[in-house]
Design an enzyme around this catalytic site. Sequence first.
Site, mmCIF file in Angstrom:
data_model
loop_
_atom_site.group_PDB
_atom_site.id
_atom_site.type_symbol
_atom_site.label_atom_id
_atom_site.label_comp_id
_atom_site.label_asym_id
_atom_site.label_seq_id
_atom_site.Cartn_x
_atom_site.Cartn_y
_atom_site.Cartn_z
ATOM 1 C CG ASN A 182 -2.127 -0.894 1.006
ATOM 2 O OD1 ASN A 182 -2.036 -1.889 0.287
ATOM 3 N ND2 ASN A 182 -3.238 -0.575 1.624
ATOM 4 C CD GLU A 218 -2.884 1.215 -3.710
ATOM 5 O OE1 GLU A 218 -2.831 -0.021 -3.521
ATOM 6 O OE2 GLU A 218 -3.868 1.893 -3.380
#
Length: 474
Positions: free
Chosen positions: A188, A191
């Site tokens: 994440n 990301e």
Amino acid sequence: MRTADIGLIGLAVMGQNLVLNMADHGYTVAVYNRTTSRTTEFVNGPAAGAAVIGAETLEEFVGRLTRPRRVMVMVKAGRAVDAVLEGLVPLLDEGDIVIDGGNSHFEDSARRVSDLRERGLSFVGAGVSGGEEGARNGPSIMPGGYEAAWPEVKGVLQAIAAKVADGTPCCDWVGPDGSGHYTKMVHNGIEYGDMQVIAEAYHLMRMVLGMTCEEMAGVFRTWGRGLLDSYLVNITADILGHVDGNGEPTLERILDAAGQKGTGKWAVISSLDLGYPLTLVAEAVYARVVSSLRDQRFEAAELVGSGVKQADGLGAEFVDDIHDALYASKIVSYAQGFMLLGAAASEYGWNLDYGRIAQLWREGCIIKAAFLDDITAAFRRRPDLPNLILDRFFADALGNAEAGWRRVVATAVRVGLPVPAYASALAFYDSYRSKRLPANLIQAQRDYFGAHTYERVDRPRGEFFHTDWTRPGG
Ligand code: NBP
């Protein structure tokens, strides 16, 4: 009474889609949700005709499961998971398995692995990525925890996971404790970084080159077929190409204040705890924070002025420079992400297969990209690679991109356009390859005001010296 192969608790968007995915793969699934109406609506709606059994109480739900029972929990991360476990655990028997597929913090997962172990139960903390679409058609799954449970859950998790081109599932055992959720957290964070490096490219093309959304869509579409082939680059082309009912670009109507849910922040906090640089992700998190201070930005713009200075003489080749800045920054971001995974592995005693982890992200998740194959190849060449930058392929890639990357950062600085991710990635690259940094002065200052001592370049490491700085000659 019909029995189920697996049970799932939590029928919001992720849970519902995972259940349908499991049913597609031949599993009979028992489902339970705290609010019963949601269960009824799901069983009679999207799951009608599928091998899904609704249960109104936890007792009924547990009673439907074949032994050892396998229960996947898909509720809001944090207290909700503990609330579910409180009700569920007393109903389970030795050998039963609980899989938490939510975005739990890795320390919570480590605690739950050990708490459930004490009660003879197995806990698996499985990061699931890919959102609603991934959950329905094949997510990336990163399971970790009590390894003895893996053979019992491997079949179903690998069946529902995304597959790479050769059929390998984007789901494999990551390691003990909270390592599955840690890997998801790093995913994440990466990301956040990927989104920021793309956003900076858009900002440069729009503000410095004055390109239209349509023109930029074309650039991203081309980039998406080359080195930057990835889900996020390709959806960016779609977004830039989207027009509203009046034929205006939809993107230009969206308020420039970014939200976040916190997993990027967790990754940065962990990097600070472990003493490893995750500078690009940190900048990406802070860029969202600064964007959200919109009123203050407007006040500052009024006070000190705003706008980008004219940059003359930039042409189509500057788009290639932006490409190189994006690619190089992305390499640095992944290099930092994998360094952090390595740091966590040594801190917590995990034995992680980094090349395999890159393949878990190859399909089914938001950061899926062709580039991950190069990362796997680098770790196959050298499994204990301390940093991707030390791999010849990535060192050459950075070398090739360097000139354009520097031109982009220099231009952005000159015209007053923020590129925090590109600039911090470049600063890291330049620091990481420096034989000499000014930390000698930092050490001298620390010794001056706090007698913290220092090591010397002409003496073996581990010998410490102190200077009385206020006396002439020391
Ligand atoms: P949400 O994160 O919105 O959670 C809603 C679910 O949690 C509902 O089933 C709700 O039951 C249940 N729940 C809550 Br809230 N508190 C509860 C409690 N005290 N006891 C029992 N159940 C409780 O759902 P989601 O968006 O499907 O996400 C599920 C997990 O997957 C989260 O951890 C999320 O971070 C993660 N995740 C989400 C995505 C995504 O794209 N959405 C992607 C990847 C991972 P109720 O119906 O009774 O309120």
